[in-house]
Design a protein around this motif. Structure first.
Motif, PDB file in Angstrom:
ATOM      1  N   TRP A   7      -7.140   3.630   0.449  1.00 52.40           N
ATOM      2  CA  TRP A   7      -8.185   4.419  -0.202  1.00 52.40           C
ATOM      3  C   TRP A   7      -8.931   5.337   0.779  1.00 52.40           C
ATOM      4  CZ3 TRP A   7      -7.893   5.579  -5.009  1.00 52.40           C
ATOM      5  CH2 TRP A   7      -7.180   4.715  -5.855  1.00 52.40           C
ATOM      6  N   THR A   8      -8.162   5.836   1.748  1.00 52.82           N
ATOM      7  CA  THR A   8      -8.649   6.923   2.591  1.00 52.82           C
ATOM      8  C   THR A   8      -7.676   8.094   2.448  1.00 52.82           C
ATOM      9  OG1 THR A   8      -7.464   6.092   4.551  1.00 52.82           O
ATOM     10  CG2 THR A   8      -9.767   5.405   4.255  1.00 52.82           C
ATOM     11  N   VAL A   9      -8.130   9.275   2.855  1.00 50.74           N
ATOM     12  CA  VAL A   9      -7.322  10.488   2.697  1.00 50.74           C
ATOM     13  C   VAL A   9      -6.319  10.583   3.842  1.00 50.74           C
ATOM     14  CG1 VAL A   9      -7.374  13.002   2.590  1.00 50.74           C
ATOM     15  CG2 VAL A   9      -9.144  11.672   1.429  1.00 50.74           C
ATOM     16  N   ASN A  10      -5.084  10.901   3.483  1.00 50.30           N
ATOM     17  CA  ASN A  10      -3.980  11.042   4.436  1.00 50.30           C
ATOM     18  C   ASN A  10      -3.577  12.508   4.474  1.00 50.30           C
ATOM     19  OD1 ASN A  10      -1.561  11.060   5.833  1.00 50.30           O
ATOM     20  ND2 ASN A  10      -0.550   9.528   4.586  1.00 50.30           N
ATOM     21  N   ARG A  11      -3.790  13.163   5.607  1.00 55.01           N
ATOM     22  CA  ARG A  11      -3.404  14.577   5.749  1.00 55.01           C
ATOM     23  C   ARG A  11      -2.212  14.675   6.695  1.00 55.01           C
ATOM     24  NH1 ARG A  11      -9.079  14.647   5.738  1.00 55.01           N
ATOM     25  NH2 ARG A  11      -9.933  15.694   3.893  1.00 55.01           N
ATOM     26  N   ARG A  12      -1.193  15.348   6.247  1.00 56.02           N
ATOM     27  CA  ARG A  12       0.021  15.476   7.056  1.00 56.02           C
ATOM     28  C   ARG A  12       0.458  16.934   7.081  1.00 56.02           C
ATOM     29  NH1 ARG A  12       4.874  11.207   6.755  1.00 56.02           N
ATOM     30  NH2 ARG A  12       3.121   9.974   7.492  1.00 56.02           N
ATOM     31  N   LYS A  13       0.705  17.428   8.300  1.00 56.85           N
ATOM     32  CA  LYS A  13       1.149  18.809   8.457  1.00 56.85           C
ATOM     33  C   LYS A  13       2.665  18.849   8.439  1.00 56.85           C
ATOM     34  CE  LYS A  13       0.360  22.976  11.218  1.00 56.85           C
ATOM     35  NZ  LYS A  13      -0.305  23.533  12.407  1.00 56.85           N
ATOM     36  N   ILE A  14       3.229  19.537   7.443  1.00 63.19           N
ATOM     37  CA  ILE A  14       4.670  19.680   7.304  1.00 63.19           C
ATOM     38  C   ILE A  14       4.977  21.169   7.277  1.00 63.19           C
ATOM     39  CG2 ILE A  14       6.676  19.164   5.886  1.00 63.19           C
ATOM     40  CD1 ILE A  14       5.128  16.790   4.733  1.00 63.19           C
ATOM     41  N   GLY A  15       5.688  21.639   8.318  1.00 61.38           N
ATOM     42  CA  GLY A  15       5.895  23.076   8.445  1.00 61.38           C
ATOM     43  C   GLY A  15       4.560  23.753   8.687  1.00 61.38           C
ATOM     44  N   GLY A  16       4.235  24.735   7.889  1.00 61.03           N
ATOM     45  CA  GLY A  16       2.949  25.418   8.031  1.00 61.03           C
ATOM     46  C   GLY A  16       1.934  25.003   6.997  1.00 61.03           C
ATOM     47  N   THR A  17       2.192  23.868   6.314  1.00 62.40           N
ATOM     48  CA  THR A  17       1.322  23.431   5.224  1.00 62.40           C
ATOM     49  C   THR A  17       0.740  22.057   5.521  1.00 62.40           C
ATOM     50  OG1 THR A  17       2.650  24.657   3.611  1.00 62.40           O
ATOM     51  CG2 THR A  17       1.212  22.947   2.745  1.00 62.40           C
ATOM     52  N   TYR A  45      -0.564  18.860   3.761  1.00 57.83           N
ATOM     53  CA  TYR A  45      -0.579  18.156   2.483  1.00 57.83           C
ATOM     54  C   TYR A  45      -1.628  17.047   2.544  1.00 57.83           C
ATOM     55  CZ  TYR A  45       3.757  20.532   1.260  1.00 57.83           C
ATOM     56  OH  TYR A  45       4.690  21.488   0.963  1.00 57.83           O
ATOM     57  N   GLU A  46      -2.360  16.887   1.457  1.00 61.65           N
ATOM     58  CA  GLU A  46      -3.455  15.920   1.390  1.00 61.65           C
ATOM     59  C   GLU A  46      -3.158  14.907   0.286  1.00 61.65           C
ATOM     60  OE1 GLU A  46      -7.624  16.880  -0.122  1.00 61.65           O
ATOM     61  OE2 GLU A  46      -7.869  17.090   2.054  1.00 61.65           O
ATOM     62  N   ALA A  47      -3.010  13.638   0.670  1.00 65.41           N
ATOM     63  CA  ALA A  47      -2.729  12.571  -0.288  1.00 65.41           C
ATOM     64  C   ALA A  47      -3.746  11.462  -0.084  1.00 65.41           C
ATOM     65  CB  ALA A  47      -1.309  12.048  -0.099  1.00 65.41           C
ATOM     66  N   VAL A  48      -3.701  10.462  -0.953  1.00 63.90           N
ATOM     67  CA  VAL A  48      -4.609   9.331  -0.807  1.00 63.90           C
ATOM     68  C   VAL A  48      -3.778   8.061  -0.672  1.00 63.90           C
ATOM     69  CG1 VAL A  48      -4.866   8.957  -3.302  1.00 63.90           C
ATOM     70  CG2 VAL A  48      -6.632   8.153  -1.750  1.00 63.90           C
ATOM     71  N   SER A  49      -4.163   7.232   0.270  1.00 68.13           N
ATOM     72  CA  SER A  49      -3.528   5.929   0.452  1.00 68.13           C
ATOM     73  C   SER A  49      -4.180   4.937  -0.502  1.00 68.13           C
ATOM     74  CB  SER A  49      -3.710   5.480   1.904  1.00 68.13           C
ATOM     75  OG  SER A  49      -3.284   4.159   2.086  1.00 68.13           O
ATOM     76  N   LYS A  50      -3.387   4.097  -1.174  1.00 69.71           N
ATOM     77  CA  LYS A  50      -3.995   3.185  -2.151  1.00 69.71           C
ATOM     78  C   LYS A  50      -3.184   1.903  -2.299  1.00 69.71           C
ATOM     79  CE  LYS A  50      -1.918   5.948  -5.876  1.00 69.71           C
ATOM     80  NZ  LYS A  50      -2.221   6.738  -7.082  1.00 69.71           N
ATOM     81  N   ILE A  51      -3.876   0.840  -2.677  1.00 70.52           N
ATOM     82  CA  ILE A  51      -3.247  -0.462  -2.871  1.00 70.52           C
ATOM     83  C   ILE A  51      -2.404  -0.432  -4.139  1.00 70.52           C
ATOM     84  CG2 ILE A  51      -3.663  -2.918  -3.300  1.00 70.52           C
ATOM     85  CD1 ILE A  51      -6.262  -2.620  -1.695  1.00 70.52           C
ATOM     86  N   VAL A  52      -1.158  -0.902  -4.030  1.00 69.11           N
ATOM     87  CA  VAL A  52      -0.264  -0.987  -5.178  1.00 69.11           C
ATOM     88  C   VAL A  52      -0.303  -2.384  -5.790  1.00 69.11           C
ATOM     89  CG1 VAL A  52       2.150  -0.865  -5.925  1.00 69.11           C
ATOM     90  CG2 VAL A  52       1.269   0.801  -4.276  1.00 69.11           C
ATOM     91  N   GLU A  53      -0.302  -3.399  -4.907  1.00 64.54           N
ATOM     92  CA  GLU A  53      -0.208  -4.765  -5.415  1.00 64.54           C
ATOM     93  C   GLU A  53      -0.641  -5.757  -4.341  1.00 64.54           C
ATOM     94  OE1 GLU A  53       3.148  -7.337  -7.840  1.00 64.54           O
ATOM     95  OE2 GLU A  53       3.829  -6.084  -6.169  1.00 64.54           O
ATOM     96  N   ILE A  54      -1.303  -6.821  -4.755  1.00 63.46           N
ATOM     97  CA  ILE A  54      -1.605  -7.977  -3.900  1.00 63.46           C
ATOM     98  C   ILE A  54      -1.171  -9.209  -4.673  1.00 63.46           C
ATOM     99  CG2 ILE A  54      -3.399  -9.369  -2.809  1.00 63.46           C
ATOM    100  CD1 ILE A  54      -5.021  -6.861  -2.354  1.00 63.46           C
ATOM    101  N   SER A  55      -0.402 -10.090  -4.040  1.00 64.86           N
ATOM    102  CA  SER A  55       0.102 -11.252  -4.756  1.00 64.86           C
ATOM    103  C   SER A  55       0.439 -12.363  -3.771  1.00 64.86           C
ATOM    104  CB  SER A  55       1.343 -10.872  -5.580  1.00 64.86           C
ATOM    105  OG  SER A  55       1.768 -11.947  -6.377  1.00 64.86           O
ATOM    106  N   GLY A  56       0.720 -13.559  -4.321  1.00 64.44           N
ATOM    107  CA  GLY A  56       1.171 -14.686  -3.515  1.00 64.44           C
ATOM    108  C   GLY A  56       0.044 -15.505  -2.935  1.00 64.44           C
ATOM    109  N   ALA A  57       0.428 -16.668  -2.382  1.00 63.65           N
ATOM    110  CA  ALA A  57      -0.581 -17.593  -1.848  1.00 63.65           C
ATOM    111  C   ALA A  57      -0.206 -18.168  -0.490  1.00 63.65           C
ATOM    112  CB  ALA A  57      -0.804 -18.741  -2.841  1.00 63.65           C
ATOM    113  N   VAL A 108       0.860  -1.196   0.000  1.00 60.55           N
ATOM    114  CA  VAL A 108       0.000   0.000   0.000  1.00 60.55           C
ATOM    115  C   VAL A 108       0.888   1.236   0.000  1.00 60.55           C
ATOM    116  CG1 VAL A 108      -1.674   1.335   1.325  1.00 60.55           C
ATOM    117  CG2 VAL A 108      -1.904  -1.151   1.197  1.00 60.55           C
ATOM    118  N   PHE A 109       0.593   2.182  -0.895  1.00 62.18           N
ATOM    119  CA  PHE A 109       1.256   3.488  -0.887  1.00 62.18           C
ATOM    120  C   PHE A 109       0.407   4.433  -0.049  1.00 62.18           C
ATOM    121  CE2 PHE A 109       1.819   7.718  -3.106  1.00 62.18           C
ATOM    122  CZ  PHE A 109       3.035   7.997  -2.502  1.00 62.18           C
ATOM    123  N   SER A 110       0.979   4.973   1.022  1.00 55.94           N
ATOM    124  CA  SER A 110       0.201   5.785   1.960  1.00 55.94           C
ATOM    125  C   SER A 110       0.083   7.242   1.526  1.00 55.94           C
ATOM    126  CB  SER A 110       0.840   5.735   3.352  1.00 55.94           C
ATOM    127  OG  SER A 110       2.047   6.485   3.366  1.00 55.94           O
ATOM    128  N   GLY A 111       0.819   7.624   0.488  1.00 53.72           N
ATOM    129  CA  GLY A 111       0.890   9.028   0.091  1.00 53.72           C
ATOM    130  C   GLY A 111       2.210   9.655   0.483  1.00 53.72           C
TER     131      GLY A 111
END
Length: 669
Positions: free
Chosen positions: A225-235, A237-249, A153-156
């Motif tokens: 697939w939820t919104v990730n808000r992170r405060k960096i300095g005085g800003t 930033y709003e990103a979205v977390s999303k699945i990159v890959e699912i594999s294996g058994a 999962v890419f968190s943003g």
């Protein structure tokens, strides 16, 4: 000044976030992966963290992933101040008032690897691509030949790798220490391979990027697939977390690895000088010595782990979090650390709020030796104070309460684990049942606080003191020490007690009001879940008398609500409320809540009940809502309203026997 907001969400991802059906499918895919190898009757927690530090939580059974998904989407869309939405990645045994702890978790089914790459800045597409490629290559090298099942999962601002393990029952603290060691070794190995797999031009991104402290069983992770808000300095930033890959058994057999660690002697036994936990403060000389010791090791590439290790070390030694933050802040300033202070502060606060701490994996023997040497005088003072503890049959003495050496109010508040407000319906008298945790006895008991007059607060305390002995085998204040007071001291002691109990009673009632609000919030969410997941559609008619009781019964059995437009009412089957039966007093509390916001016009369901006769002589009962306010409520809560059809549209879709016509013919005959 309001912080600036910057969105990192692409138009493609934004389209998914705004499509309820697509978004629901994505979140379900994430949750179903997490809990695919455990029992449907187990529980998980959804925890919502606000940018202001607020925490909101709710528990769901694993079989209710659909309801949890609706709740997550509704909460995410209702408040832009949410920092992130998280879930426990391992299942627990049941609901509780607070968050799940390690002791609540039944088994481990996921092993996470947290690669926090861009924690202090917004990433570029090129950097994200470079790290993502390296993570995939590292996974292939470590897991590929075993065909292990995993999800990326890419968190943003970083990446999370979830490795599926065969369920293993959570054991005691020694087992948990061994499990953490297994997780840390996996993280070390992953970090090594990751560094070898990334383009050398971007190797600096993954230096010390793998978090080694995420291996407590009650670990929470950000929902894909939820919104990730992170405060960096005085800003912000709003990103979205999303699945990159699912594999294996295949799943990792982690049980044998943990047993091996236990055989090697990995335990939670620590060579602690004291178990002081905040009773003694650091003086200026001790702080200076700690700062100088830490500055020797505070260098690029080691700073983050050094702060984590020192925070865990300080927690074990009973050093207050305020003193720890002051020491770290001085080291941060005096070494010219260029990373954001918020990251260092977060490392300390997160460590203090976690359940288990392992500082030895972050600090070398030389560092620990220097820290212990800097704290020699602190240990001596703390040990002297420890010898002055009251007898084993009491928490403290009257003399200590009078001398302000023991904060009785703080002690009561810290050990108050639950508050239940009860109102006698006849007299209106309010009582509070307060649950206390007393570590010495290792028990939790509930004691009733009676609503006493202001002048009788000390009497409340004496009754509470006796109740403590009855339930826990320990007095709050030793009665013998009270009897030794002279008349003047006794009068002063009673005045002090009256003030303490007045403040404590104010704390209890204030929290009781918050609990009522939380209960309303809980029943509101369950009610919305019922509307969204259990009600298939709404059939519109002119008024209730325009259809027969048998038609009403038919509609209710098909989980359909009835909208009587001319009456401004929506009728529904009372059995729908049974879906909230797991929450104590759900139907009663829901009626109070809906009456409070005007969706029903009476205080109880019995008062908003009607009945219709059936042909077989029975009756079908209906509850009703005020339709315009009900629909406004759904819109305000951003809930999915079931589709509305006219009665004719409904009948046209059915292969049915016309019950109304048969009923009419029977009457005519």
């Amino acid at each position: 000044m309001m912080p600036r907001h910057v969105s990192l969400i692409s138009d493609e991802d934004r389209a998914i976030l705004e499509n309820k059906e697509a978004l629901s499918g994505m979140i379900r895919k994430y949750l179903e992966f997490l809990y695919e190898n455990t029992k449907q009757e187990y529980w998980f927690e959804v925890r919502i963290l606000g940018l202001d530090g607020s925490v909101k939580r709710r528990m769901f059974r694993i079989k209710d992933i659909g309801r949890a998904t609706n709740y997550i989407i509704r909460e995410m869309n209702s408040d832009s101040r949410i920092k992130g939405i998280y879930v426990t990645i391992n299942p627990a045994g049941g609901q509780k008032g607070g968050s799940f702890t390690n002791d609540d978790i039944l088994e481990v089914i996921n092993l996470p690897i947290d690669v926090d790459v861009f924690h202090n800045r917004a990433p570029s597409e090129v950097e994200v691509s470079a790290v993502k490629g390296a993570i995939k290559r590292a996974i292939q090298e470590l897991f590929g030949k075993y065909n292990f099942r995993y999800m990326v999962v890419f968190s943003g601002f970083g990446f999370h790798v979830y490795l599926k393990v065969n369920p293993v029952e959570v054991g005691d603290r020694n087992w948990q220490a061994a499990f953490r060691e297994v997780g840390r070794e996996l993280a070390d190995e992953f970090e090594r391979v990751l560094k070898e797999s990334i383009d050398p031009n971007y190797s600096h991104l993954v230096e010390d990027a793998v978090d080694k402290s995420v291996y407590n069983p009650s670990r929470i992770m950000r929902v894909a697939w939820t919104v990730n808000r992170r405060k960096i300095g005085g800003t912000i930033y709003e990103a979205v977390s999303k699945i990159v890959e699912i594999s294996g058994a295949n799943r990792l057999e982690i049980d044998e690895l943990v047993k091996k660690k236990l055989r090697e002697g990995i335990t939670t036994r620590e060579e602690l000088h004291i178990e002081n936990m905040g009773g003694t403060r650091l003086n200026s000389e001790e702080k200076d010595a700690l700062v100088e010791a830490l500055k020797k090791y505070y260098m690029p590439g080691r700073r983050h782990n050094l702060v984590l290790g020192f925070a865990a070390f300080a927690w074990h030694k009973g050093i207050r979090v305020e003193d720890t933050l002051e020491v770290v802040r001085r080291v941060y300033v005096e070494t010219g650390d260029s990373d954001p202070w918020e990251d260092r502060e977060r490392a300390v606060l997160d460590t203090y709020s976690a359940t288990l701490k392992n500082y030895r994996s972050y600090l070398g023997k030389g560092t620990i030796w220097e820290l212990n040497r800097a704290l020699r005088s602190y240990y001596q003072r703390a040990m002297v104070k420890k010898k002055e503890e009251p007898s084993e049959y009491s928490v403290t003495s009257a003399q200590k309460v009078l001398s302000n050496d023991f904060d009785l109010l703080e002690w009561l508040i810290e050990r108050t684990s639950d508050i239940i407000k009860e109102v006698d319906e006849k007299s209106g008298r309010v009582t509070y049942k307060v649950s206390f945790v007393v570590e010495r006895a290792g028990k939790v008991e509930t004691i009733v606080l009676k609503n006493t007059e202001r002048t009788e607060k000390e009497k409340m305390f004496y009754a509470l003191n006796e109740d403590f002995m009855a339930h826990f085998g320990v007095y709050i204040v030793d009665p013998l020490s009270i009897r030794k007071l002279n008349r003047q001291e006794r009068s002063k002691f009673n005045d002090v007690l009256a003030k303490i109990m007045l403040d404590y009673y104010a704390f209890v009632t204030r929290n009781a009001k918050e609990i009522v609000i939380e209960e309303y919030e809980d029943v509101k969410n369950i009610f919305l879940d019922i509307i969204e997941t259990e009600v298939l559609e709404i059939v519109k008619i002119d008024e209730l008398n325009s259809i027969s009781g048998d038609r009403v019964d038919e509609l209710f059995r098909k989980r359909i609500m009835i909208y009587a437009e001319n009456e401004n009412r929506v009728y529904f089957d009372p059995h729908l409320l049974e879906y909230g039966a797991e929450t104590r007093g759900f139907a009663r509390t829901l009626a109070k809540f809906l009456h409070r916001i005007g969706v029903i016009d009476k205080k109880t369901w019995r008062e908003v009940r009607r009945s219709k006769s059936l042909r077989n002589g029975r009756h079908v009962y209906l509850y009703y809502l005020i339709s315009d306010r009900f629909f406004d409520f759904l819109e305000k809560e951003n809930a999915i309203k079931p589709p509305i059809k006219t009665i004719d549209e409904y009948l046209d879709e059915q292969e049915y026997v016309d019950l109304d016509e048969i009923a009419g013919e029977s009457v005519a005959a």
